[in-house]
Write an enzyme that holds these catalytic residues in place. Sequence first.
Site, PDB file in Angstrom:
ATOM      1  N   ASP A 126       0.860  -1.186   0.000  1.00 29.07           N
ATOM      2  CA  ASP A 126       0.000   0.000   0.000  1.00 29.07           C
ATOM      3  C   ASP A 126       0.902   1.244   0.000  1.00 29.07           C
ATOM      4  O   ASP A 126       1.365   1.691   1.040  1.00 29.07           O
ATOM      5  CB  ASP A 126      -0.925   0.013   1.215  1.00 29.07           C
ATOM      6  CG  ASP A 126      -2.023   1.056   1.072  1.00 29.07           C
ATOM      7  OD1 ASP A 126      -2.991   0.797   0.344  1.00 29.07           O
ATOM      8  OD2 ASP A 126      -1.889   2.141   1.669  1.00 29.07           O
ATOM      9  N   GLU A 128       2.385   5.087  -0.354  1.00 33.77           N
ATOM     10  CA  GLU A 128       2.021   6.484  -0.133  1.00 33.77           C
ATOM     11  C   GLU A 128       2.744   7.284  -1.208  1.00 33.77           C
ATOM     12  O   GLU A 128       3.877   6.955  -1.591  1.00 33.77           O
ATOM     13  CB  GLU A 128       2.429   6.958   1.252  1.00 33.77           C
ATOM     14  CG  GLU A 128       1.711   6.257   2.398  1.00 33.77           C
ATOM     15  CD  GLU A 128       0.197   6.363   2.312  1.00 33.77           C
ATOM     16  OE1 GLU A 128      -0.295   7.471   1.991  1.00 33.77           O
ATOM     17  OE2 GLU A 128      -0.484   5.365   2.562  1.00 33.77           O
ATOM     18  N   ASP A 226      -2.600   1.354  -6.583  1.00 36.61           N
ATOM     19  CA  ASP A 226      -1.196   1.183  -6.233  1.00 36.61           C
ATOM     20  C   ASP A 226      -0.366   0.696  -7.415  1.00 36.61           C
ATOM     21  O   ASP A 226       0.733   1.199  -7.659  1.00 36.61           O
ATOM     22  CB  ASP A 226      -1.060   0.211  -5.058  1.00 36.61           C
ATOM     23  CG  ASP A 226      -1.618   0.797  -3.782  1.00 36.61           C
ATOM     24  OD1 ASP A 226      -0.891   1.539  -3.106  1.00 36.61           O
ATOM     25  OD2 ASP A 226      -2.793   0.547  -3.479  1.00 36.61           O
ATOM     26  N   HIS A 285      -3.195   6.251   6.884  1.00 38.54           N
ATOM     27  CA  HIS A 285      -2.401   6.834   5.799  1.00 38.54           C
ATOM     28  C   HIS A 285      -0.895   6.663   5.989  1.00 38.54           C
ATOM     29  O   HIS A 285      -0.126   7.186   5.191  1.00 38.54           O
ATOM     30  CB  HIS A 285      -2.753   8.305   5.561  1.00 38.54           C
ATOM     31  CG  HIS A 285      -4.213   8.532   5.372  1.00 38.54           C
ATOM     32  ND1 HIS A 285      -4.935   7.929   4.361  1.00 38.54           N
ATOM     33  CD2 HIS A 285      -5.103   9.271   6.076  1.00 38.54           C
ATOM     34  CE1 HIS A 285      -6.206   8.299   4.455  1.00 38.54           C
ATOM     35  NE2 HIS A 285      -6.326   9.105   5.497  1.00 38.54           N
ATOM     36  N   ASP A 290      -1.309   0.998   7.090  1.00 46.28           N
ATOM     37  CA  ASP A 290      -2.395   0.626   6.181  1.00 46.28           C
ATOM     38  C   ASP A 290      -2.205  -0.805   5.683  1.00 46.28           C
ATOM     39  O   ASP A 290      -3.150  -1.602   5.636  1.00 46.28           O
ATOM     40  CB  ASP A 290      -2.459   1.583   4.989  1.00 46.28           C
ATOM     41  CG  ASP A 290      -3.132   2.909   5.329  1.00 46.28           C
ATOM     42  OD1 ASP A 290      -3.671   3.039   6.442  1.00 46.28           O
ATOM     43  OD2 ASP A 290      -3.119   3.809   4.468  1.00 46.28           O
TER      44      ASP A 290
END
Length: 341
Positions: A126, A128, A226, A285, A290
């Site tokens: 996941d 960012e 993603d 986040h 996550d």
Amino acid sequence: MDEHKENIHGQEDNVKTSSVKDQEKEKPSSRLCPAGESAPQVSPSQSKGDFSHPVYKEIALANGHINRMTKEELRIKLAELKLDTRGVKDVMKKRLKSHYKKQKLMQTAAEGGPTDTYYDYICVVDFEATCEEDNPSDFLHEIIEFPMVLINTHTLEIVDTFQEYVKPELNPQLSDFCVKLTGITQKMVEEADPFPVVLQRVVSWLQKRELGTKYKYAILTDGSWDMSKFLNIQCRVSRIKYPPFAKKWINIRKSYGNFYKVPRTQTKLSTMLEKLGLTYEGRPHSGLDDSRNIARIAVRMLQDGCQLRVNERMHGGQLLSVPSSAPVEGAPPPHNPRSRD
């Protein structure tokens, strides 16, 4: 980055979606066999949807009885079986059905009947990425955190994690919105390595765990963004080829919606956790936190009898769905990134 991903997903990103239905139905499933038991196989007739074996009639009759049970009856029965009693009524029904089905299929397997096969590991990712509060349509999101959480599907445990921050190239200065959303500071990314270097360490991490060689594995994400957006854009920005090991993955939102028979609006990370009777652990986040929470959902789904199978892929820069009838394949052995030049 759950809700923010939904916002940017609607924008033009040069990634097309196939006409294959997103909510493709999955076949009847059972939980994977624990370590030490023989890996089950699917007969050719079953793979084509032939469920004429008498065991399926028994399962159908049990399902009808479970459908008529009240929430309290379900809770009592689950408690008697020492199963998890958390979650909404539909989740508890699915859990009880899957338990009964698993028991019947394992019994039938011992007699030479139908069973199934699974991945050894699932690797949750996941990302960012850089972002603005109101992203312009041409904004190129760069990955600034690369986390991975590894699930052993035989023990149903999180067994390892990986996390590194990444130095952005096009927009090296993070926006205040991005810092507040992700908790990633300017100092963190300035001290980090560029994406190709981090990706090399990801590959090394996967190789050391013999994924794709000794063990069969698959990538799992919370949605399509993603891989189809963030990784796709990042590889173009970094002038490297898209890594083959990430070209197919499990979109847990699709799997969750199909398995528990809920609409797409009920497949956000926070909603999935809530419906399963779980609460978010960590900082929302944070890519690693996550990923850990997505992994907890995946583990619960496996416990409830879901077969987590690859259901999306990238091909020629396009996002495509993988039909449930496709052969089950693990991700290929990971290799170091290759230059586009």
